[in-house]
Write a protein that holds these residues in place. Structure first.
Motif, short mmCIF file in Angstrom:
data_model
loop_
_atom_site.label_atom_id
_atom_site.label_comp_id
_atom_site.label_asym_id
_atom_site.label_seq_id
_atom_site.Cartn_x
_atom_site.Cartn_y
_atom_site.Cartn_z
N THR A 37 45.29 24.17 32.70
CA THR A 37 46.10 25.24 32.22
C THR A 37 45.25 26.45 32.16
OG1 THR A 37 47.26 23.43 31.03
CG2 THR A 37 47.13 25.62 29.98
N LEU A 38 43.92 26.44 31.28
CA LEU A 38 43.06 27.36 31.29
C LEU A 38 42.70 28.42 32.34
CD1 LEU A 38 40.44 25.88 28.72
CD2 LEU A 38 42.31 27.29 28.14
N LEU A 39 42.45 27.71 33.58
CA LEU A 39 42.19 28.48 34.91
C LEU A 39 43.51 29.25 35.30
CD1 LEU A 39 40.38 29.46 36.91
CD2 LEU A 39 41.14 27.29 37.99
N THR A 40 44.68 28.53 35.12
CA THR A 40 46.00 29.14 35.39
C THR A 40 46.39 30.53 34.55
OG1 THR A 40 46.60 27.07 36.34
CG2 THR A 40 48.38 29.05 35.82
N LEU A 41 45.95 30.36 33.25
CA LEU A 41 46.48 31.28 32.16
C LEU A 41 45.30 32.66 32.61
CD1 LEU A 41 46.96 29.30 28.94
CD2 LEU A 41 48.70 30.41 30.29
N LEU A 42 43.89 32.24 32.81
CA LEU A 42 42.99 33.24 33.18
C LEU A 42 43.32 33.96 34.33
CD1 LEU A 42 40.40 34.78 32.58
CD2 LEU A 42 39.34 32.80 34.15
N LEU A 43 43.93 33.27 35.40
CA LEU A 43 44.22 34.20 36.79
C LEU A 43 45.62 35.13 36.54
CD1 LEU A 43 43.62 31.34 39.40
CD2 LEU A 43 42.18 33.20 38.97
N ALA A 44 46.56 34.26 35.77
CA ALA A 44 47.83 35.06 35.40
C ALA A 44 47.54 36.17 34.81
CB ALA A 44 48.67 34.14 34.82
N PHE A 45 46.50 36.22 33.66
CA PHE A 45 46.20 37.32 32.79
C PHE A 45 45.51 38.51 33.82
CE2 PHE A 45 42.79 39.66 30.54
CZ PHE A 45 43.61 40.44 29.84
N LEU A 46 44.47 38.16 34.69
CA LEU A 46 44.14 39.00 35.40
C LEU A 46 44.81 39.81 36.40
CD1 LEU A 46 40.72 37.26 36.40
CD2 LEU A 46 40.96 38.97 34.70
N CYS A 47 45.93 38.95 37.10
CA CYS A 47 46.77 39.49 38.07
C CYS A 47 47.88 40.38 37.27
CB CYS A 47 47.73 38.29 38.69
SG CYS A 47 46.63 37.15 39.82
N THR A 48 48.23 40.13 36.06
CA THR A 48 49.24 41.09 35.39
C THR A 48 48.65 42.19 34.62
OG1 THR A 48 48.94 39.49 33.36
CG2 THR A 48 50.87 39.03 35.27
N PHE A 49 47.30 41.82 34.35
CA PHE A 49 46.53 42.89 33.57
C PHE A 49 46.20 44.20 34.39
CE2 PHE A 49 42.79 44.95 31.76
CZ PHE A 49 43.27 45.31 30.43
N PHE A 50 45.70 43.79 35.78
CA PHE A 50 45.01 44.88 36.65
C PHE A 50 45.98 45.44 37.56
CE2 PHE A 50 41.34 42.58 35.38
CZ PHE A 50 40.30 43.51 35.15
N ASN A 51 47.01 44.59 38.15
CA ASN A 51 48.11 45.03 38.89
C ASN A 51 49.27 44.08 39.00
OD1 ASN A 51 49.63 46.30 40.91
ND2 ASN A 51 47.99 46.81 42.15
N TRP A 52 50.33 44.24 38.63
CA TRP A 52 51.50 43.54 38.80
C TRP A 52 51.77 43.11 40.25
CZ3 TRP A 52 53.66 39.67 36.12
CH2 TRP A 52 54.80 39.31 36.33
N ARG A 53 51.25 43.88 41.15
CA ARG A 53 51.68 43.72 42.61
C ARG A 53 50.68 42.58 43.29
NH1 ARG A 53 51.40 49.40 45.92
NH2 ARG A 53 52.04 47.90 47.46
N ILE A 54 49.64 42.19 42.73
CA ILE A 54 48.87 41.10 43.12
C ILE A 54 49.34 39.85 42.48
CG2 ILE A 54 46.90 42.60 43.69
CD1 ILE A 54 45.46 41.57 41.36
N LYS A 55 50.35 39.60 41.98
CA LYS A 55 50.76 38.52 41.12
C LYS A 55 51.02 37.29 41.99
CE LYS A 55 55.83 39.73 41.75
NZ LYS A 55 56.85 40.18 41.05
N PHE A 56 51.30 37.49 43.41
CA PHE A 56 51.38 36.14 44.28
C PHE A 56 49.87 35.81 44.64
CE2 PHE A 56 55.24 38.82 45.23
CZ PHE A 56 56.14 37.78 44.69
N THR A 57 48.99 36.20 43.94
CA THR A 57 47.53 35.37 44.13
C THR A 57 47.74 33.91 43.44
OG1 THR A 57 46.35 37.58 44.23
CG2 THR A 57 45.14 35.76 43.82
N ILE A 58 48.67 33.98 42.35
CA ILE A 58 48.97 32.50 41.91
C ILE A 58 50.28 32.16 42.08
CG2 ILE A 58 47.32 32.69 39.97
CD1 ILE A 58 49.71 33.81 38.17
N ALA A 59 50.66 32.46 43.23
CA ALA A 59 52.05 31.99 43.84
C ALA A 59 52.31 30.58 43.44
CB ALA A 59 52.67 32.04 45.21
N PRO A 60 53.71 30.09 43.30
CA PRO A 60 53.95 28.61 42.79
C PRO A 60 53.52 27.63 43.71
CG PRO A 60 55.74 30.10 42.39
CD PRO A 60 54.97 30.89 43.13
#
Length: 271
Positions: free
Chosen positions: A65-88
């Motif tokens: 949970t913590l790792l997923t939240l951290l990656l989700a925060f980084l993907c959405t904070f810097f650039n929403w276009r890299i959101k598929f770095t945490i694709a389902p």
């Protein structure tokens, strides 16, 4: 289930079509699976149990949970276009790697990363070339891509891992403007999640590098080496036997020569 929950969030879809499609496709898969099992076309699959003790479950759940939240925060904070770095599908793979101790992909981490990256490249290439450039319907591009994925998993990589196949299909659903960048995002995401999972496995299960079953190729090499050693031993034994035979022949010849000399001496004396 994990993928079905997170996918509409990443795709930002609010249409009821997604819900109907997910339910309908799941029902079709279950229906045809029952038909194949009833007709004895395929054996019954009872599933794979991967239970964890309570303490390990809580620790693993917290880590994921913590790792997923951290990656989700980084993907959405810097650039929403890299959101598929945490694709389902990547999250599903991460869940598998941190839950199942006997997971084959965990024993081949580099092959797992290559497989996910190649599946993403295959899906993006089929959509970009056949649909965007040539104008072929997306359904045909998807079929071509899935044929390539099956060959890649079964024949080339020999590592069946369903989340990797989902990465190929996801390339048909993402926005058109990020199709070319999609494989890069997948490569980064699967690399981070795979090595994070390996790090956690070392902590929770005390796994060491190279621990587990030997790959098939290694077993075959070991068998070949053992057979060659046995052959060498047999050859050495045969050569020793031949040498002993030759020595015994030489000894017999010497004995015969001695007897002949004795007989000759007797004859001379008698004369």
């Amino acid at each position: 289930m994990l993928s079905a929950i997170t996918l509409p969030v990443l795709l930002q879809t609010s249409s009821y079509v997604y819900v109907i499609s997910a339910i309908g496709l799941t029902a079709l898969v279950i229906f045809f699976s029952i038909l194949l099992e009833k007709g004895n076309i395929r054996p019954k699959y009872d599933g794979q149990k991967a239970s964890l003790p309570r303490k390990e479950f809580v620790a693993t759940f917290t880590f994921r949970t913590l790792l997923t939240l951290l990656l989700a925060f980084l993907c959405t904070f810097f650039n929403w276009r890299i959101k598929f770095t945490i694709a389902p599908p990547l999250l599903v793979a991460f869940f598998e790697l941190t839950t199942n101790k006997a997971s084959p992909p965990a024993k081949r981490p580099v092959a797992t990363i290559i497989l996910f990256t190649l599946c993403a490249i295959l899906g993006s290439a089929c959509r970009y070339i056949f649909t965007i450039l040539i104008g072929i319907p997306l359904t045909i591009s998807s079929v071509i891509a899935m044929i390539g994925v099956i060959l890649l998993m079964k024949r080339i990589m020999k590592l069946p891992f369903l989340p990797a196949a989902a990465m190929c299909i996801l390339a048909m659903l993402i926005p058109e403007e990020i199709v070319l960048y999609y494989p890069v995002e997948v490569a980064v995401g699967i690399t981070v999640l795979t090595y994070s999972a390996l790090f956690w496995r070392k902590i929770i299960w005390r796994e060491k590098k190279g621990e587990g079953e030997k790959p098939k190729e290694a077993k075959e090499i070991t068998i070949v080496i053992e057979n060659s050693n046995n052959n060498n031993n047999n050859n050495n034994n045969n050569s020793e036997k031949e040498e002993n035979k030759q020595i015994s022949k030489e000894d017999r010849t010497k004995d015969n020569n001695i007897e002949d000399n004795k007989n000759n001496n007797k004859n001379v004396n008698e004369e």
